[in-house]
Design an enzyme around this catalytic site. Sequence first.
Site, short mmCIF file in Angstrom:
data_model
loop_
_atom_site.label_atom_id
_atom_site.label_comp_id
_atom_site.label_asym_id
_atom_site.label_seq_id
_atom_site.Cartn_x
_atom_site.Cartn_y
_atom_site.Cartn_z
N SER A 186 1.77 3.25 -2.37
CA SER A 186 1.45 4.15 -3.56
C SER A 186 0.80 5.59 -3.11
O SER A 186 1.09 6.43 -3.77
CB SER A 186 0.37 3.54 -4.53
OG SER A 186 -0.88 3.26 -4.10
N ILE A 233 -5.91 9.72 11.04
CA ILE A 233 -4.75 10.33 10.22
C ILE A 233 -5.32 10.99 9.03
O ILE A 233 -6.47 10.30 8.11
CB ILE A 233 -3.86 9.32 9.81
CG1 ILE A 233 -3.15 8.82 11.14
CG2 ILE A 233 -2.58 10.13 8.91
CD1 ILE A 233 -2.58 9.44 12.15
N ASN A 280 1.19 -2.59 5.25
CA ASN A 280 0.47 -1.22 5.52
C ASN A 280 -0.89 -1.44 4.84
O ASN A 280 -1.85 -0.43 5.04
CB ASN A 280 1.27 0.06 5.19
CG ASN A 280 0.39 1.25 4.81
OD1 ASN A 280 -0.04 2.10 5.72
ND2 ASN A 280 0.10 1.38 3.51
N TYR A 330 -13.13 -4.26 10.31
CA TYR A 330 -11.87 -3.72 10.54
C TYR A 330 -11.47 -3.76 11.96
O TYR A 330 -10.06 -4.29 12.03
CB TYR A 330 -12.17 -2.20 10.11
CG TYR A 330 -11.02 -1.26 9.99
CD1 TYR A 330 -10.26 -1.31 8.89
CD2 TYR A 330 -10.75 -0.34 11.10
CE1 TYR A 330 -9.07 -0.58 8.73
CE2 TYR A 330 -9.59 0.33 10.94
CZ TYR A 330 -8.81 0.49 9.68
OH TYR A 330 -7.59 1.16 9.64
N VAL A 363 -2.69 -8.17 -1.84
CA VAL A 363 -2.09 -8.70 -0.72
C VAL A 363 -3.04 -10.00 -0.14
O VAL A 363 -2.48 -11.03 0.48
CB VAL A 363 -1.66 -7.94 0.33
CG1 VAL A 363 -0.54 -6.95 0.00
CG2 VAL A 363 -2.89 -6.93 0.93
N SER A 375 -4.60 -0.49 13.94
CA SER A 375 -5.28 0.83 14.18
C SER A 375 -5.82 0.90 15.39
O SER A 375 -5.90 -0.12 16.22
CB SER A 375 -6.58 0.72 13.20
OG SER A 375 -7.39 1.39 13.61
N GLY A 416 0.80 -1.15 0.11
CA GLY A 416 0.03 0.03 -0.02
C GLY A 416 0.81 1.39 0.05
O GLY A 416 0.49 2.06 0.58
N LYS A 444 -7.57 -5.70 12.66
CA LYS A 444 -6.86 -4.91 13.35
C LYS A 444 -6.27 -5.60 14.55
O LYS A 444 -5.12 -5.53 15.15
CB LYS A 444 -6.92 -3.38 13.33
CG LYS A 444 -7.18 -2.78 12.15
CD LYS A 444 -5.85 -2.88 11.03
CE LYS A 444 -6.25 -1.81 10.12
NZ LYS A 444 -4.81 -1.92 8.98
P1 NAI Z 1 -5.27 4.70 1.77
O1 NAI Z 1 -6.80 3.98 1.53
O2 NAI Z 1 -5.03 6.06 1.42
O3 NAI Z 1 -4.35 3.86 1.07
C1 NAI Z 1 -4.36 2.50 1.19
C2 NAI Z 1 -3.34 1.77 0.39
O4 NAI Z 1 -3.47 0.42 0.49
C3 NAI Z 1 -3.02 2.03 -1.27
O5 NAI Z 1 -1.70 2.21 -1.45
C4 NAI Z 1 -4.02 0.95 -1.74
O6 NAI Z 1 -3.28 0.62 -2.98
C5 NAI Z 1 -3.57 -0.28 -0.78
N1 NAI Z 1 -4.11 -1.26 -0.90
C6 NAI Z 1 -5.50 -1.48 -0.43
N2 NAI Z 1 -5.97 -2.66 -0.71
C7 NAI Z 1 -4.99 -3.49 -1.23
C8 NAI Z 1 -4.81 -4.85 -1.52
N3 NAI Z 1 -5.66 -5.73 -1.51
N4 NAI Z 1 -3.54 -5.19 -2.05
C9 NAI Z 1 -2.51 -4.25 -1.93
N5 NAI Z 1 -2.58 -2.93 -1.61
C10 NAI Z 1 -3.90 -2.55 -1.12
O7 NAI Z 1 -5.23 4.45 3.22
P2 NAI Z 1 -4.26 5.05 4.61
O8 NAI Z 1 -5.34 5.91 5.24
O9 NAI Z 1 -2.95 5.39 4.08
O10 NAI Z 1 -4.00 3.61 5.43
C11 NAI Z 1 -2.99 2.99 5.53
C12 NAI Z 1 -2.95 2.10 6.51
O11 NAI Z 1 -3.26 2.62 7.77
C13 NAI Z 1 -4.29 0.86 6.37
O12 NAI Z 1 -3.84 -0.37 6.93
C14 NAI Z 1 -5.29 1.55 7.43
O13 NAI Z 1 -5.86 0.60 7.98
C15 NAI Z 1 -4.18 2.03 8.42
N6 NAI Z 1 -4.73 3.25 9.22
C16 NAI Z 1 -5.33 4.40 8.63
C17 NAI Z 1 -5.79 5.24 9.49
C18 NAI Z 1 -6.21 6.58 8.93
O14 NAI Z 1 -6.72 7.39 9.80
N7 NAI Z 1 -6.03 6.92 7.81
C19 NAI Z 1 -5.90 5.29 10.92
C20 NAI Z 1 -5.60 3.82 11.52
C21 NAI Z 1 -4.92 2.81 10.51
#
Ligand code: NAI
Length: 247
Positions: free
Chosen positions: A14, A188, A90, A155, A64, A142, A12, A159
């Site tokens: 990107s 975030i 991630n 979720y 993944v 999370s 993730g 987590k």
């Molecule tokens: P985002 O939605 O901006 O990015 C998610 C990333 O995961 C992207 O790069 C996407 O291509 C990749 N992805 C999604 N499904 C996938 C799959 N099946 N195979 C490969 N790649 C995949 O999300 P964000 O906010 O950057 O979150 C990143 C991590 O942080 C996640 O695990 C999320 O659960 C966790 N998180 C985020 C929070 C937030 O407030 N944004 C809070 C707590 C945890």
Amino acid sequence: MSKEQVTALVTGGSRGIGRAIALALAEQADNMAIFFAGRQDKAEETVRELEALGLQALALQCDVADAQAVKAATDKVREAFGPIRVVVNNAGITRDTLTLRMSAEDFASVLHTNLSGAFHVIQACYRDLMRAGWGRVVNIGSVSGLMGNPGQANYSAAKAGLVGLTKTVAKELAPRGVTVNLVCPGFIETDMTGAMDAQVLARAAGAIPAGRLGRAEEVAQAVSFLCSRRADYITGAVLQVDGGLYM
Ligand code: NAI
């Protein structure tokens, strides 16, 4: 990190938190692979940013949740850069709704991506980590997995599962000089929170002692520390980066 070439993998990577992590790890790694789900343009942007920082970088579209796809993609990383020494799980998705209305498919798909996905990647990199005598795994959990959150049964369960996965692999790999830790962000500012209802988000922000949402870079700094040699003796830890939301 050691003087030999260090190859890192961020799933993730990107956009959002994953991209910030890849960029923050740039000073510690020579080669960086990122896995992404759909947005090729965003993945290429991250690769260009990493190359501008002097790294060799590779973006691979890889779901993944699919164990075979993960195996094939990690083989490609190894062919390009050699053994993988640093792994950041991630990649994550949300499919929020109240438990009463949640479909079995939405429950399963969040489990498959957020929990099984981390397992697949760890398993595919396990031998590399075991043999190197030094390595790092950081899983991204999370606060939802620690405190629960209405509308996030899938979720939160996934987590919370990462807590057990992290501690188990930490115990298995500690004798090999490999640390395995879990970083749990709060709210975030990313696309993920951008998709949330504005009122819900404003209410959530009001409950954060620090009084604001976090930035992806603030999560990335914690991950970067755990991946550094300064964190050699930290393993199996659950570290919140949440402005005090969960305590
Ligand atoms: P985002 O939605 O901006 O990015 C998610 C990333 O995961 C992207 O790069 C996407 O291509 C990749 N992805 C999604 N499904 C996938 C799959 N099946 N195979 C490969 N790649 C995949 O999300 P964000 O906010 O950057 O979150 C990143 C991590 O942080 C996640 O695990 C999320 O659960 C966790 N998180 C985020 C929070 C937030 O407030 N944004 C809070 C707590 C945890």
